[in-house]
Scaffold this motif. Structure first.
Motif, PDB file in Angstrom:
ATOM      1  N   LEU A   1       3.121   2.246   3.823  1.00 52.78           N
ATOM      2  CA  LEU A   1       3.282   1.481   2.540  1.00 52.78           C
ATOM      3  C   LEU A   1       2.227   2.030   1.614  1.00 52.78           C
ATOM      4  O   LEU A   1       2.126   2.072   0.401  1.00 52.78           O
ATOM      5  CB  LEU A   1       3.112  -0.157   2.615  1.00 52.78           C
TER       6      LEU A   1
ATOM      7  N   GLU B   1       0.748   5.159   1.600  1.00 51.52           N
ATOM      8  CA  GLU B   1       1.259   6.310   1.053  1.00 51.52           C
ATOM      9  C   GLU B   1       2.224   6.073  -0.093  1.00 51.52           C
ATOM     10  O   GLU B   1       2.099   6.975  -1.027  1.00 51.52           O
ATOM     11  CB  GLU B   1       1.551   6.950   2.211  1.00 51.52           C
ATOM     12  N   LEU B   2       3.075   5.144   0.116  1.00 47.27           N
ATOM     13  CA  LEU B   2       3.988   5.031  -0.821  1.00 47.27           C
ATOM     14  C   LEU B   2       3.522   4.268  -2.320  1.00 47.27           C
ATOM     15  O   LEU B   2       3.897   4.801  -3.276  1.00 47.27           O
ATOM     16  CB  LEU B   2       5.046   3.949  -0.568  1.00 47.27           C
ATOM     17  N   LEU B   3       2.374   3.603  -2.317  1.00 47.63           N
ATOM     18  CA  LEU B   3       2.079   2.761  -3.466  1.00 47.63           C
ATOM     19  C   LEU B   3       0.784   3.732  -3.795  1.00 47.63           C
ATOM     20  O   LEU B   3       0.404   3.624  -5.260  1.00 47.63           O
ATOM     21  CB  LEU B   3       1.277   1.492  -3.194  1.00 47.63           C
TER      22      LEU B   3
ATOM     23  N   VAL C   1       9.840   0.376  -6.161  1.00 52.51           N
ATOM     24  CA  VAL C   1       8.504   0.818  -6.466  1.00 52.51           C
ATOM     25  C   VAL C   1       8.500   1.602  -7.648  1.00 52.51           C
ATOM     26  O   VAL C   1       7.683   1.140  -8.664  1.00 52.51           O
ATOM     27  CB  VAL C   1       7.776   1.302  -5.369  1.00 52.51           C
ATOM     28  N   LYS C   2       9.578   2.487  -8.003  1.00 55.97           N
ATOM     29  CA  LYS C   2       9.615   3.219  -9.163  1.00 55.97           C
ATOM     30  C   LYS C   2       9.930   2.472 -10.216  1.00 55.97           C
ATOM     31  O   LYS C   2       9.323   2.603 -11.390  1.00 55.97           O
ATOM     32  CB  LYS C   2      10.649   4.295  -8.792  1.00 55.97           C
TER      33      LYS C   2
ATOM     34  N   ILE D   1      10.749   2.087   5.857  1.00 59.29           N
ATOM     35  CA  ILE D   1      10.631   2.096   4.360  1.00 59.29           C
ATOM     36  C   ILE D   1      11.932   3.007   3.876  1.00 59.29           C
ATOM     37  O   ILE D   1      11.881   4.244   4.423  1.00 59.29           O
ATOM     38  CB  ILE D   1       9.388   2.842   3.598  1.00 59.29           C
TER      39      ILE D   1
ATOM     40  N   PRO E   1      15.180   4.271   0.645  1.00 60.00           N
ATOM     41  CA  PRO E   1      15.555   4.615  -0.547  1.00 60.00           C
ATOM     42  C   PRO E   1      15.417   3.366  -1.518  1.00 60.00           C
ATOM     43  O   PRO E   1      14.983   3.500  -2.570  1.00 60.00           O
ATOM     44  CB  PRO E   1      16.866   5.139  -0.509  1.00 60.00           C
TER      45      PRO E   1
ATOM     46  N   ASP F   1      13.367   0.754  -1.140  1.00 60.62           N
ATOM     47  CA  ASP F   1      11.981   0.410  -1.405  1.00 60.62           C
ATOM     48  C   ASP F   1      11.481   1.136  -2.463  1.00 60.62           C
ATOM     49  O   ASP F   1      10.918   0.955  -3.200  1.00 60.62           O
ATOM     50  CB  ASP F   1      11.475   0.354  -0.037  1.00 60.62           C
ATOM     51  N   ARG F   2      11.730   2.526  -2.262  1.00 59.81           N
ATOM     52  CA  ARG F   2      11.220   3.536  -3.379  1.00 59.81           C
ATOM     53  C   ARG F   2      11.782   3.187  -4.592  1.00 59.81           C
ATOM     54  O   ARG F   2      10.995   3.335  -5.617  1.00 59.81           O
ATOM     55  CB  ARG F   2      11.603   4.901  -2.562  1.00 59.81           C
ATOM     56  N   TRP F   3      13.081   2.787  -4.800  1.00 60.91           N
ATOM     57  CA  TRP F   3      13.651   2.570  -5.967  1.00 60.91           C
ATOM     58  C   TRP F   3      12.916   1.504  -6.795  1.00 60.91           C
ATOM     59  O   TRP F   3      12.407   1.384  -7.778  1.00 60.91           O
ATOM     60  CB  TRP F   3      15.093   2.467  -5.941  1.00 60.91           C
TER      61      TRP F   3
ATOM     62  N   ARG G   1       6.802   0.447 -11.229  1.00 58.49           N
ATOM     63  CA  ARG G   1       5.759   1.461 -12.184  1.00 58.49           C
ATOM     64  C   ARG G   1       5.936   1.671 -13.570  1.00 58.49           C
ATOM     65  O   ARG G   1       5.425   1.700 -14.374  1.00 58.49           O
ATOM     66  CB  ARG G   1       5.564   2.547 -11.240  1.00 58.49           C
TER      67      ARG G   1
END
Length: 310
Positions: free
Chosen positions: A148, A150-152, A114-115, A106, A108, A110-112, A118
């Motif tokens: 994943l 933890e990320l979500l 998800v952000k 995972i 940056p 992927d994190r972008w 949201r």
């Protein structure tokens, strides 16, 4: 990471959207769940240009899968319009499945995503999907599921699948059904997509043209179906045939050369591959006529974008 909850026995229906970085298996997953090819797949970023709806028909439910262009940081007017398309979709679906491949950490990007999900759809149910589990060991799959989750966050279910082998597809399908509301079918039983045939034809041609070419081409290539004609001058003993005339637009002469290839060999190969897909779609023999034209900087020109359907 609990399993799907049993449904009440009522028929359920809803709209599902898979999101993720390019090449995380979103379109392949859509095709596998539908059971037919309705979304084009490619190892190129930004392959998908339209929100193609695939329809999963079950005895207890109907799931409408919306396959969007990937969300990315736009550099052109086309990029902005594709992102707008994605934003509209996020706010209208019932469930968003965030796809992360099992064989890549995972990052940056992927994190972008998800952000963005949201922020754009704060009230939409989010599900985690670890794809391509056939490529790694069970231990690696487990590690990715935990990462994943933890990320979500604790409110999101997480499920591992392989669209290629079909492993866990039934589990994912059951879980999606449990996450949508009781309601009627949106489409008649047996329909697999509501996308017009001409759009699918254009997408199949574009997929064939993108296969194995250099990185500069994907964003620059658009396909427009000029006309589709039932051939009437055939003998009675000949099978029905349809003539499909299409234009492949690129932005520069050098790109035209890439598509056509040496003595037209590349374009001929594109035609052969695309024709097979189109014949399967239409259920009839097809004569496919392809031409390549240069439309300079069409991605930045509103008039040309409109002409190409964006």
């Amino acid at each position: 990471m609990t399993g799907p909850q049993p449904t009440s026995g009522e028929f359920r229906s809803g709209f599902i959207c898979f999101v993720g970085r390019p090449n995380t298996g979103k379109s392949t997953l859509t095709n596998a769940l539908v059971g037919e090819k309705i979304a084009i797949t490619s190892n190129r970023p930004q392959t998908t240009r339209h929100t193609i709806r695939g329809i999963v028909n079950r005895d207890d439910a109907q799931l409408v899968l919306v396959d969007t262009p990937g969300l990315h940081r736009p550099r052109t007017l086309l990029g902005q319009r594709l992102n707008d398309l994605v934003r509209d979709t996020y706010s209208e679906v019932d469930v968003i499945g965030v796809c992360i491949p099992a064989d890549e950490p995972i990052g940056p990007g992927d994190r972008w995503i998800v952000k963005q999900v949201r922020e754009m759809a704060p009230r939409t149910t989010v599900l985690g999907v670890v794809t391509k589990i056939d490529r790694v060991t069970p231990d690696k799959v487990g590690e990715q599921l935990i990462a994943l989750a933890e990320l979500l966050g604790p409110d999101s279910e997480v499920v591992p699948v392989s669209a290629k082998s079909g492993k866990q597809l039934d589990v994912l399908s059951d879980l999606l059904v449990s996450l949508v509301e009781p309601g009627p079918a949106f489409y008649p039983d047996g329909e697999l997509t509501d996308e017009p045939e001409q759009v699918l034809m254009a997408e199949f041609i574009r997929e064939a043209a993108l296969e194995g070419v250099r990185d500069e081409l994907p964003h620059s290539l658009a396909v427009v179906i000029e006309e589709v004609i039932d051939r009437e001058d055939r003998r009675d003993d000949q099978p029905p045939m349809v003539d499909v005339h299409a234009i492949l637009y690129v932005e520069r002469d050098s790109q035209k050369g890439i598509i056509i290839g040496k003595k037209g060999a590349r374009l001929k190969e594109v035609g052969t591959v695309a024709r097979t897909q189109i014949e399967k779609l239409l259920g009839t023999k097809v004569y496919l006529d392809l031409h390549v034209k240069v439309a300079k900087d069409w991605q930045r020109d509103p008039k040309q974008l409109r002409r190409m359907g964006f």
